[in-house]
Motif scaffolding. Structure first.
Motif, PDB file in Angstrom:
ATOM      1  N   GLN A  90      -0.958   6.837 104.169  1.00 32.12           N
ATOM      2  CA  GLN A  90      -1.815   7.171 103.091  1.00 32.12           C
ATOM      3  C   GLN A  90      -1.553   6.037 101.912  1.00 32.12           C
ATOM      4  N   LEU A  91      -0.150   5.642 101.817  1.00 33.46           N
ATOM      5  CA  LEU A  91       0.206   4.761 100.760  1.00 33.46           C
ATOM      6  C   LEU A  91      -0.422   3.325 101.168  1.00 33.46           C
ATOM      7  N   TRP A  92      -0.333   2.792 102.451  1.00 33.09           N
ATOM      8  CA  TRP A  92      -0.730   1.563 102.699  1.00 33.09           C
ATOM      9  C   TRP A  92      -2.298   1.627 102.495  1.00 33.09           C
ATOM     10  N   GLU A  93      -3.165   2.749 102.802  1.00 33.94           N
ATOM     11  CA  GLU A  93      -4.607   2.825 102.745  1.00 33.94           C
ATOM     12  C   GLU A  93      -4.904   2.771 101.501  1.00 33.94           C
ATOM     13  N   SER A  94      -4.145   3.324 100.420  1.00 32.69           N
ATOM     14  CA  SER A  94      -4.523   3.440  99.141  1.00 32.69           C
ATOM     15  C   SER A  94      -4.347   1.941  98.504  1.00 32.69           C
ATOM     16  N   TYR A  95      -3.338   1.238  98.849  1.00 32.87           N
ATOM     17  CA  TYR A  95      -2.820   0.075  98.181  1.00 32.87           C
ATOM     18  C   TYR A  95      -3.976  -0.889  98.902  1.00 32.87           C
ATOM     19  N   LEU A  96      -4.197  -1.142 100.119  1.00 37.30           N
ATOM     20  CA  LEU A  96      -5.088  -1.881 100.497  1.00 37.30           C
ATOM     21  C   LEU A  96      -6.589  -1.801  99.928  1.00 37.30           C
ATOM     22  N   GLY A  97      -6.803  -0.308  99.773  1.00 38.13           N
ATOM     23  CA  GLY A  97      -8.027  -0.235  99.154  1.00 38.13           C
ATOM     24  C   GLY A  97      -8.154  -0.635  97.907  1.00 38.13           C
ATOM     25  N   SER A  98      -7.173  -0.572  97.005  1.00 34.44           N
ATOM     26  CA  SER A  98      -7.119  -1.032  95.562  1.00 34.44           C
ATOM     27  C   SER A  98      -7.545  -2.487  95.258  1.00 34.44           C
ATOM     28  N   LEU A  99      -7.152  -3.356  96.380  1.00 38.05           N
ATOM     29  CA  LEU A  99      -7.094  -4.918  96.363  1.00 38.05           C
ATOM     30  C   LEU A  99      -8.660  -5.180  96.181  1.00 38.05           C
ATOM     31  N   GLU A 100      -9.098  -6.124  95.390  1.00 36.40           N
ATOM     32  CA  GLU A 100     -10.436  -6.465  95.225  1.00 36.40           C
ATOM     33  C   GLU A 100     -10.638  -8.011  95.846  1.00 36.40           C
ATOM     34  N   GLU A 101      -9.790  -8.779  95.996  1.00 37.64           N
ATOM     35  CA  GLU A 101     -10.085 -10.024  96.471  1.00 37.64           C
ATOM     36  C   GLU A 101      -8.935 -10.576  97.265  1.00 37.64           C
ATOM     37  N   ASP A 102      -9.031 -11.328  98.128  1.00 35.10           N
ATOM     38  CA  ASP A 102      -8.074 -11.846  99.002  1.00 35.10           C
ATOM     39  C   ASP A 102      -6.884 -12.513  98.054  1.00 35.10           C
ATOM     40  N   ALA A 103      -7.457 -13.272  97.159  1.00 31.16           N
ATOM     41  CA  ALA A 103      -6.468 -14.023  96.250  1.00 31.16           C
ATOM     42  C   ALA A 103      -5.404 -13.216  95.833  1.00 31.16           C
ATOM     43  N   GLU A 104      -5.456 -11.916  95.650  1.00 32.86           N
ATOM     44  CA  GLU A 104      -4.477 -11.208  95.310  1.00 32.86           C
ATOM     45  C   GLU A 104      -3.280 -10.911  96.326  1.00 32.86           C
ATOM     46  N   LEU A 105      -3.572 -11.353  97.309  1.00 32.16           N
ATOM     47  CA  LEU A 105      -2.561 -11.388  98.392  1.00 32.16           C
ATOM     48  C   LEU A 105      -1.678 -12.492  98.420  1.00 32.16           C
ATOM     49  N   GLU A 106      -2.353 -13.717  97.680  1.00 33.61           N
ATOM     50  CA  GLU A 106      -1.487 -14.858  97.502  1.00 33.61           C
ATOM     51  C   GLU A 106      -0.413 -14.603  96.350  1.00 33.61           C
ATOM     52  N   GLY A 107      -0.297 -13.817  95.912  1.00 35.89           N
ATOM     53  CA  GLY A 107       0.565 -13.559  94.859  1.00 35.89           C
ATOM     54  C   GLY A 107       2.223 -13.355  95.353  1.00 35.89           C
ATOM     55  N   TYR A 108       2.842 -13.542  94.589  1.00 34.33           N
ATOM     56  CA  TYR A 108       4.341 -13.147  95.002  1.00 34.33           C
ATOM     57  C   TYR A 108       5.153 -12.132  94.302  1.00 34.33           C
ATOM     58  N   PHE A 109       6.287 -11.436  94.812  1.00 42.91           N
ATOM     59  CA  PHE A 109       6.920 -10.249  94.351  1.00 42.91           C
ATOM     60  C   PHE A 109       8.335 -10.537  94.483  1.00 42.91           C
ATOM     61  N   GLU A 110       9.239 -10.056  93.899  1.00 37.49           N
ATOM     62  CA  GLU A 110      10.622 -10.024  94.291  1.00 37.49           C
ATOM     63  C   GLU A 110      10.955  -8.627  94.558  1.00 37.49           C
ATOM     64  N   TYR A 111      12.216  -8.850  95.298  1.00 38.30           N
ATOM     65  CA  TYR A 111      12.668  -7.687  95.985  1.00 38.30           C
ATOM     66  C   TYR A 111      14.353  -7.742  96.272  1.00 38.30           C
ATOM     67  N   VAL A 112      14.992  -6.887  96.719  1.00 43.19           N
ATOM     68  CA  VAL A 112      16.094  -7.061  97.445  1.00 43.19           C
ATOM     69  C   VAL A 112      16.123  -6.552  98.615  1.00 43.19           C
ATOM     70  N   SER A 113      16.435  -7.448  99.479  1.00 45.06           N
ATOM     71  CA  SER A 113      16.248  -7.126 101.058  1.00 45.06           C
ATOM     72  C   SER A 113      17.880  -6.549 101.216  1.00 45.06           C
ATOM     73  N   SER A 114      17.872  -5.760 102.385  1.00 44.61           N
ATOM     74  CA  SER A 114      19.003  -5.035 102.796  1.00 44.61           C
ATOM     75  C   SER A 114      19.943  -6.369 103.551  1.00 44.61           C
ATOM     76  N   ASP A 115      19.243  -7.120 104.043  1.00 47.24           N
ATOM     77  CA  ASP A 115      19.991  -8.141 104.855  1.00 47.24           C
ATOM     78  C   ASP A 115      20.344  -9.472 104.075  1.00 47.24           C
ATOM     79  N   ALA A 116      19.395  -9.669 103.180  1.00 51.36           N
ATOM     80  CA  ALA A 116      19.556 -11.189 102.668  1.00 51.36           C
ATOM     81  C   ALA A 116      19.670 -11.074 101.142  1.00 51.36           C
ATOM     82  N   GLY A 117      19.893  -9.983 100.360  1.00 51.62           N
ATOM     83  CA  GLY A 117      19.982  -9.861  98.877  1.00 51.62           C
ATOM     84  C   GLY A 117      18.522 -10.208  98.249  1.00 51.62           C
ATOM     85  N   PRO A 118      18.724 -10.726  97.152  1.00 51.30           N
ATOM     86  CA  PRO A 118      17.420 -11.177  96.330  1.00 51.30           C
ATOM     87  C   PRO A 118      16.595 -12.020  97.104  1.00 51.30           C
ATOM     88  N   CYS A 119      15.071 -11.651  97.083  1.00 52.69           N
ATOM     89  CA  CYS A 119      14.166 -12.343  97.785  1.00 52.69           C
ATOM     90  C   CYS A 119      12.924 -12.363  97.009  1.00 52.69           C
TER      91      CYS A 119
END
Length: 166
Positions: A90-119
């Motif tokens: 449901q979370l993924w369906e809502s997320y993908l359904g909220s996207l309007e154009e493929d260009a949004e998938l070219e954006g970057y985001f930052e997060y902390v990985s459990s095996d590599a730290g900040p990414c």
């Protein structure tokens, strides 16, 4: 405005929902006495990992609360697994359904990985990872189901997508 990749990802998500349902059915069909064997428990643990990882990407995208303390839960039942996979879907369906154009998938985001730290990752790469990760782990589960005498689910994409000509 192009939505080719988004629409493909939504289609793959529909396939994934069906493949996960079939995988869960194959696990439920394993005889009760075989469900105590280490291979069966490992299959549940792998599917639990799959559900947790799918949820974790939504956490990283800022679309869900972080509910899981480990990537490989040991205490999930088939019922827990079914509910968690449905919630993640449901979370993924809502997320993908909220996207309007493929260009949004070219954006970057930052997060902390459990095996590599900040990414830093491209959103589209993480969407691709979602599906590849599931295919990989469902294959492992199929092997484990067979090891305990069960019938592995047929979850190849082509089985889901093809049309039989009579």
């Amino acid at each position: 405005m192009s939505r080719i990749f988004i629409d493909q990802a939504i289609r793959w998500l529909q396939y994934e929902q069906d493949a996960h349902a079939k995988t869960l059915a194959s696990l439920r069909a394993v005889p009760a006495e075989k469900q105590e064997e280490p291979e069966f428990k490992k299959a549940i643990r792998i599917m639990a990992h799959l559900a947790v990882a799918r949820h974790k990407w939504m956490v990283r995208f800022g679309r869900a609360l972080d509910l899981h303390t480990t990537f490989f839960p040991d205490d999930w039942t088939l019922e827990t697994l079914s509910a968690e996979l449905a919630a993640s879907h449901q979370l993924w369906e809502s997320y993908l359904g909220s996207l309007e154009e493929d260009a949004e998938l070219e954006g970057y985001f930052e997060y902390v990985s459990s095996d590599a730290g900040p990414c830093r990752s491209m959103i589209g790469d993480s969407v691709t990872q979602l599906f590849g990760h599931s295919w990989y782990h469902r294959g492992q589960v199929a092997m484990l189901v067979k090891m305990v005498g069960g019938e592995p689910a047929a979850t190849d994409f082509v089985y889901w997508s093809r049309e039989i000509i009579a």
